[in-house]
Scaffold this motif. Sequence first.
Motif, mmCIF file in Angstrom:
data_model
loop_
_atom_site.group_PDB
_atom_site.id
_atom_site.type_symbol
_atom_site.label_atom_id
_atom_site.label_comp_id
_atom_site.label_asym_id
_atom_site.label_seq_id
_atom_site.Cartn_x
_atom_site.Cartn_y
_atom_site.Cartn_z
ATOM 1 N N LEU A 260 0.857 -1.184 0.000
ATOM 2 C CA LEU A 260 0.000 0.000 0.000
ATOM 3 C C LEU A 260 0.891 1.232 0.000
ATOM 4 O O LEU A 260 1.741 1.390 0.886
ATOM 5 N N ASN A 261 0.730 2.093 -0.999
ATOM 6 C CA ASN A 261 1.564 3.282 -1.153
ATOM 7 C C ASN A 261 0.786 4.522 -0.725
ATOM 8 O O ASN A 261 -0.326 4.772 -1.229
ATOM 9 N N LEU A 262 1.355 5.296 0.197
ATOM 10 C CA LEU A 262 0.729 6.519 0.683
ATOM 11 C C LEU A 262 1.590 7.706 0.288
ATOM 12 O O LEU A 262 2.770 7.776 0.669
ATOM 13 N N SER A 263 1.020 8.645 -0.451
ATOM 14 C CA SER A 263 1.745 9.860 -0.836
ATOM 15 C C SER A 263 1.616 10.882 0.282
ATOM 16 O O SER A 263 0.860 11.857 0.192
ATOM 17 N N ALA A 264 2.341 10.650 1.368
ATOM 18 C CA ALA A 264 2.300 11.522 2.534
ATOM 19 C C ALA A 264 3.585 11.330 3.315
ATOM 20 O O ALA A 264 4.307 10.357 3.105
ATOM 21 N N ASP A 265 3.874 12.282 4.216
ATOM 22 C CA ASP A 265 5.037 12.103 5.074
ATOM 23 C C ASP A 265 4.734 11.045 6.126
ATOM 24 O O ASP A 265 3.592 10.627 6.307
ATOM 25 N N PHE A 266 5.768 10.614 6.849
ATOM 26 C CA PHE A 266 5.603 9.488 7.774
ATOM 27 C C PHE A 266 4.622 9.816 8.898
ATOM 28 O O PHE A 266 3.812 8.962 9.285
ATOM 29 N N ASP A 267 4.673 11.031 9.436
ATOM 30 C CA ASP A 267 3.802 11.377 10.561
ATOM 31 C C ASP A 267 2.339 11.249 10.183
ATOM 32 O O ASP A 267 1.534 10.661 10.922
ATOM 33 N N ARG A 268 1.959 11.814 9.031
ATOM 34 C CA ARG A 268 0.563 11.751 8.612
ATOM 35 C C ARG A 268 0.175 10.331 8.241
ATOM 36 O O ARG A 268 -0.942 9.889 8.520
ATOM 37 N N ALA A 269 1.083 9.575 7.615
ATOM 38 C CA ALA A 269 0.789 8.193 7.255
ATOM 39 C C ALA A 269 0.603 7.336 8.505
ATOM 40 O O ALA A 269 -0.322 6.521 8.583
ATOM 41 N N TRP A 270 1.459 7.509 9.496
ATOM 42 C CA TRP A 270 1.355 6.735 10.736
ATOM 43 C C TRP A 270 0.026 7.002 11.427
ATOM 44 O O TRP A 270 -0.663 6.080 11.876
ATOM 45 N N SER A 271 -0.336 8.276 11.520
ATOM 46 C CA SER A 271 -1.600 8.639 12.153
ATOM 47 C C SER A 271 -2.788 8.080 11.371
ATOM 48 O O SER A 271 -3.732 7.547 11.947
ATOM 49 N N GLY A 272 -2.743 8.196 10.035
ATOM 50 C CA GLY A 272 -3.851 7.718 9.217
ATOM 51 C C GLY A 272 -4.027 6.211 9.285
ATOM 52 O O GLY A 272 -5.148 5.710 9.373
ATOM 53 N N VAL A 273 -2.929 5.452 9.258
ATOM 54 C CA VAL A 273 -3.028 3.990 9.334
ATOM 55 C C VAL A 273 -3.576 3.575 10.698
ATOM 56 O O VAL A 273 -4.397 2.653 10.796
ATOM 57 N N GLY A 274 -3.148 4.253 11.758
ATOM 58 C CA GLY A 274 -3.658 3.925 13.087
ATOM 59 C C GLY A 274 -5.156 4.123 13.185
ATOM 60 O O GLY A 274 -5.881 3.279 13.735
ATOM 61 N N ARG A 275 -5.649 5.245 12.641
ATOM 62 C CA ARG A 275 -7.096 5.479 12.662
ATOM 63 C C ARG A 275 -7.829 4.468 11.785
ATOM 64 O O ARG A 275 -8.926 4.026 12.120
ATOM 65 N N SER A 276 -7.240 4.096 10.655
ATOM 66 C CA SER A 276 -7.880 3.132 9.760
ATOM 67 C C SER A 276 -8.021 1.770 10.426
ATOM 68 O O SER A 276 -9.041 1.100 10.274
ATOM 69 N N LEU A 277 -6.996 1.351 11.158
ATOM 70 C CA LEU A 277 -7.081 0.073 11.871
ATOM 71 C C LEU A 277 -8.194 0.109 12.906
ATOM 72 O O LEU A 277 -8.931 -0.869 13.082
ATOM 73 N N GLU A 278 -8.344 1.238 13.583
ATOM 74 C CA GLU A 278 -9.408 1.363 14.574
ATOM 75 C C GLU A 278 -10.780 1.364 13.900
ATOM 76 O O GLU A 278 -11.716 0.713 14.376
ATOM 77 N N MET A 279 -10.918 2.102 12.790
ATOM 78 C CA MET A 279 -12.196 2.156 12.089
ATOM 79 C C MET A 279 -12.559 0.808 11.484
ATOM 80 O O MET A 279 -13.735 0.487 11.334
#
Length: 372
Positions: A260-279
């Motif tokens: 899975l490729n995310l066009s974002a910096d690491f901080d935003r990607a880390w936060s987004g993946v964490g929320r996605s796992l919760e959702m």
Amino acid sequence: MKRLAGLSALALIITSTSGCGWVWGENGYFRDRGSDYLTAQQTAPMQLPADAEAKRLDPLLPIPPHIADSTARGEYEVPRPLPLAVRADSSEFSLQRSGDSRWLVAQRVPAEVWPVARQFFEDGGFRIVDERPQTGEFSTDWQRFDALSSSMVNRLNGRVAGLDGSAETRVRVRIEPGVQRNTSEIFVVSAQRAAGSSAEVAFTERGANQALDAALLDEMLASMSRSAEQGGSVSLLAGRDFDAPSRVTLSEDGNGNPVLNLSADFDRAWSGVGRSLEMADLRVDDINRSLGVYYVNLAEGAQRQDDKPGFFRRLFGGAPDKDEIEARAERYQVRLTSVGDSVQVTVEKDLNTIAPADVSRRLLGMIQENLG
């Protein structure tokens, strides 16, 4: 056997307490409390020290005045509480700060934000010379401050100290899909050069005049809030590719493993993946941000702080013990790796073993879906 013991215990409790007034009677523990508030008394407000600064707090569920009647007797049907009122002054746009960085967050997709942001700069006298709606960027021409509209000049003079009216400035506006679904993030960066100069000054990560950038963001926030009250338009060109961008793509590496490729910096990607796992209701047993790893258990749902088994669930053995959880566990590692300006997300069984392709594709697909 454990469940049978629980049923037997419950039957014994019911048999031994049947006919006992202390359980079901008027003064029992499980009595109807629907009319108790008729005899409730209002207490005096909490007193603060005289030198303390306090903000007035209105009660969320105020007691209706007509029920404070000492003559009321007997049973009374408890009225349903009124719905909470939504603040009329709440805005779809907000200003965010992180250190020296500032940006706007809009509770709208970029296709709706694009025409509003563009209109703000045109109304202020800026000449837009380069715009790319599909990537969410537009830039203004080199202009002197005194060439802007009089209202814009007056507002900037009141916000930016030492504003040089003879200097030339250009502005770049970038509108990106927010980390949360159906939101946008707006960034403003300025560049400056001496009047009459023909030098091509490139935009930097932080503007040449951060006070000017902050003032433009503040003014744009006010303008967008007013536009939201009046209703706005949508840019179909900006929405064609940008609202569903290639910021999150599911592909395969050279060995055929899902990535899975995310066009974002690491901080935003880390936060987004964490929320996605919760959702996605996936259990995260542990995290290691320095390694960029989420440790997940696909056999369990998301664990929440208030997720504790109730009385009957404990009584009948409904809460699985650690041995049961361990026996059915499906543990994997969701790893984030920075690659250039993007982040790759992969799934591993352990540090030395890639997860099966079907498991990786399913898990990464769930993350992609909840990233929006």
